[in-house]
Design a protein around this motif. Sequence first.
Motif, PDB file in Angstrom:
ATOM      1  N   PHE A 267       0.832  -1.204   0.000  1.00 38.47           N
ATOM      2  CA  PHE A 267       0.000   0.000   0.000  1.00 38.47           C
ATOM      3  C   PHE A 267       0.866   1.254   0.000  1.00 38.47           C
ATOM      4  CE2 PHE A 267      -1.602   3.474   2.607  1.00 38.47           C
ATOM      5  CZ  PHE A 267      -2.742   3.844   1.892  1.00 38.47           C
ATOM      6  N   ARG A 268       1.917   1.261   0.800  1.00 39.25           N
ATOM      7  CA  ARG A 268       2.778   2.446   0.907  1.00 39.25           C
ATOM      8  C   ARG A 268       3.537   2.720  -0.385  1.00 39.25           C
ATOM      9  NH1 ARG A 268       4.956   0.703   6.927  1.00 39.25           N
ATOM     10  NH2 ARG A 268       3.279   1.712   8.122  1.00 39.25           N
ATOM     11  N   SER A 269       3.655   1.714  -1.248  1.00 33.83           N
ATOM     12  CA  SER A 269       4.361   1.922  -2.516  1.00 33.83           C
ATOM     13  C   SER A 269       3.473   2.573  -3.578  1.00 33.83           C
ATOM     14  CB  SER A 269       4.895   0.580  -3.050  1.00 33.83           C
ATOM     15  OG  SER A 269       3.843  -0.232  -3.551  1.00 33.83           O
ATOM     16  N   PHE A 270       2.161   2.643  -3.336  1.00 32.63           N
ATOM     17  CA  PHE A 270       1.248   3.231  -4.312  1.00 32.63           C
ATOM     18  C   PHE A 270       1.316   4.751  -4.229  1.00 32.63           C
ATOM     19  CE2 PHE A 270      -1.614  -0.700  -3.515  1.00 32.63           C
ATOM     20  CZ  PHE A 270      -0.822  -1.466  -4.346  1.00 32.63           C
ATOM     21  N   ARG A 271       1.559   5.381  -5.370  1.00 28.97           N
ATOM     22  CA  ARG A 271       1.659   6.841  -5.423  1.00 28.97           C
ATOM     23  C   ARG A 271       0.912   7.359  -6.638  1.00 28.97           C
ATOM     24  NH1 ARG A 271       3.013   6.358  -0.899  1.00 28.97           N
ATOM     25  NH2 ARG A 271       4.849   7.205   0.184  1.00 28.97           N
ATOM     26  N   TRP A 272       0.249   8.474  -6.464  1.00 28.09           N
ATOM     27  CA  TRP A 272      -0.484   9.107  -7.555  1.00 28.09           C
ATOM     28  C   TRP A 272       0.505   9.653  -8.578  1.00 28.09           C
ATOM     29  CZ3 TRP A 272      -4.237  13.860  -6.870  1.00 28.09           C
ATOM     30  CH2 TRP A 272      -5.258  13.781  -7.834  1.00 28.09           C
ATOM     31  N   ASN A 273       0.206   9.485  -9.864  1.00 33.60           N
ATOM     32  CA  ASN A 273       1.056   9.999 -10.938  1.00 33.60           C
ATOM     33  C   ASN A 273       0.687  11.457 -11.192  1.00 33.60           C
ATOM     34  OD1 ASN A 273       2.444  10.599 -13.275  1.00 33.60           O
ATOM     35  ND2 ASN A 273       2.019   8.633 -14.260  1.00 33.60           N
ATOM     36  N   LEU A 274       1.434  12.362 -10.597  1.00 29.86           N
ATOM     37  CA  LEU A 274       1.109  13.792 -10.674  1.00 29.86           C
ATOM     38  C   LEU A 274       1.491  14.412 -12.011  1.00 29.86           C
ATOM     39  CD1 LEU A 274       2.183  14.974  -7.103  1.00 29.86           C
ATOM     40  CD2 LEU A 274      -0.077  14.271  -7.892  1.00 29.86           C
TER      41      LEU A 274
END
Length: 558
Positions: free
Chosen positions: A324-331
């Motif tokens: 979960f912590r590896s998921f990041r929004w592609n800004l």
Amino acid sequence: MGRGVMLIAVLCLWAGTLASVRGEDPYLFFTWNLTYGTISPLGVPQQVILINNEFPGPNINSTSNNNIVINVFNNLDEPFLFTWSGIQQRKNSWEDGVLGTNCPILPGTNKTYRFQVKDQIGSYIYYPTTGFHRAAGGFGGLRVNSRLLIPVPYADPEDDYTVIINDWYTKSHTTLRQFLDSGRSIGRPDGVLINGKNAKGDGSDQPLFTMKPGKTYKYRICNAGLKSTLNFRIQGHLMKLVEMEGSHVIQNEYESLDVHIGQCFSVLVTADKEPKDYYMVASTRFIKTVLTGKGIIRYENGKGPASPELPAAPVGWAWSLNQFRSFRWNLTASAARPNPQGSYHYGSINITRTLKLVNSAHRVGGKLRYAINGVSHVDAPTPLKLAEYFQVADKVFKYDVMEDSIPDNQGNSNAEIVMQANVKNLTFRNFVEIIFENHEKSMQSWHLDGYSFFAVAVEPGRWNPEKRKNYNLLDAVSRTTVQVFPKSWAAIMLTFDNAGMWNIRSEMWERAYLGQQMYVSVLSPERSLRDEYNLPDNALLCGLVKDLPKPPSYSFGG
């Protein structure tokens, strides 16, 4: 050409011309017939729900801004509703398809759903919300593609596949519902399905999907199950995660993904291995007995069966938390993003209200019930939204029976609970922080209709204001479902700018059925079409509002 066919052609041409004159977005029309059928997905003949004779149901393949019109004929023997999980129906909770907003479709009748998919490019599911129908099927994939003018942050794949994974019970949905009504749990599932099947591995299995060597494919993986987190992997292949529940994400590669109930992931897979068969595998997580489902992916002109040695699943939930912590929004993605009213800089918006929602299990009169902050939701005979719209809410439910938070010692099975409709009144356009706190040893998965939210943290232990220092206030993924691990909490943040009556529920359907859900009423100060659509002309009416005159329609002037 017959006169009837000519008339239909003329009407279609006229409708298309009218739409172009008015500048309307395209329409997609569907007719769905619900019936029972008998199949044997785990080798045991059982009754399932078919949509146009399909199990799982047909995919809805749409493009952003399409208008979706689905005429549903209920040929079952019970009332029925669909919800379009994750589709943010702006100003339109009328089509949400839950018992708090809609009267169900009675047996032998039909209802037409009308909604528009906005700029929420991604992967979603639909499923039944009445009774325990979800245990019998009635679910399927719903995709929103990008318009040609809006690029996505990866090359077009060779093909686009939907993968519905779910735990499965060999007992009928009516038997499982009787268990719950009598105060029992439905227990553990009997197996795992992938697109309604489980490969036998004896050479007789037909491939679910085919790939050309050297080509890259998109797989949309959704967990439509009842109770179990499922770990998904593809034998010998890495998966590049590109999207989840309407948000493009930083493109990390994974050997496997934990897909919690209600969640959808899109991955890219390149056919760069020896041309032969390979298994895609889904197995249960966080239960003692591991159940596994398999499906075949076949390379074109490949030779050789899939290896019987299946890739191992991870162990423990710490691994899942780290994922979960590896998921990041592609800004940097140029594609449209969810939350069209704009809360992109959510980390700098002042929080106006905090809700801490604590789930708990109880025995009431010897029967199992689930609650949120001491309130176990019970559906009213009159849908809450209709009661509010027809101004008879005081005869149907009370607002704010549930407190915004409860002391830590009340989130346990010994505390007394209230059984009634659970409706929270929220101020239109307030920026709200919601904490899901899980004091139990079980896994939780939560969903909010009508919105995307920023999943800013999932952590072990109990939440307190000091924990805000651990929030991701820059690039948390905007999504519609969040998991909470045992003895842990999760925090989400969002602007409640979508007027309507919206459901917050456990995606574990046993829990939702027995009370672990609630509604938030988000009322606009003005009765204006700027904020909310009118009650549809074809809306089904029931309960106290069945014979009442309709209130004055909204207008743009308020």
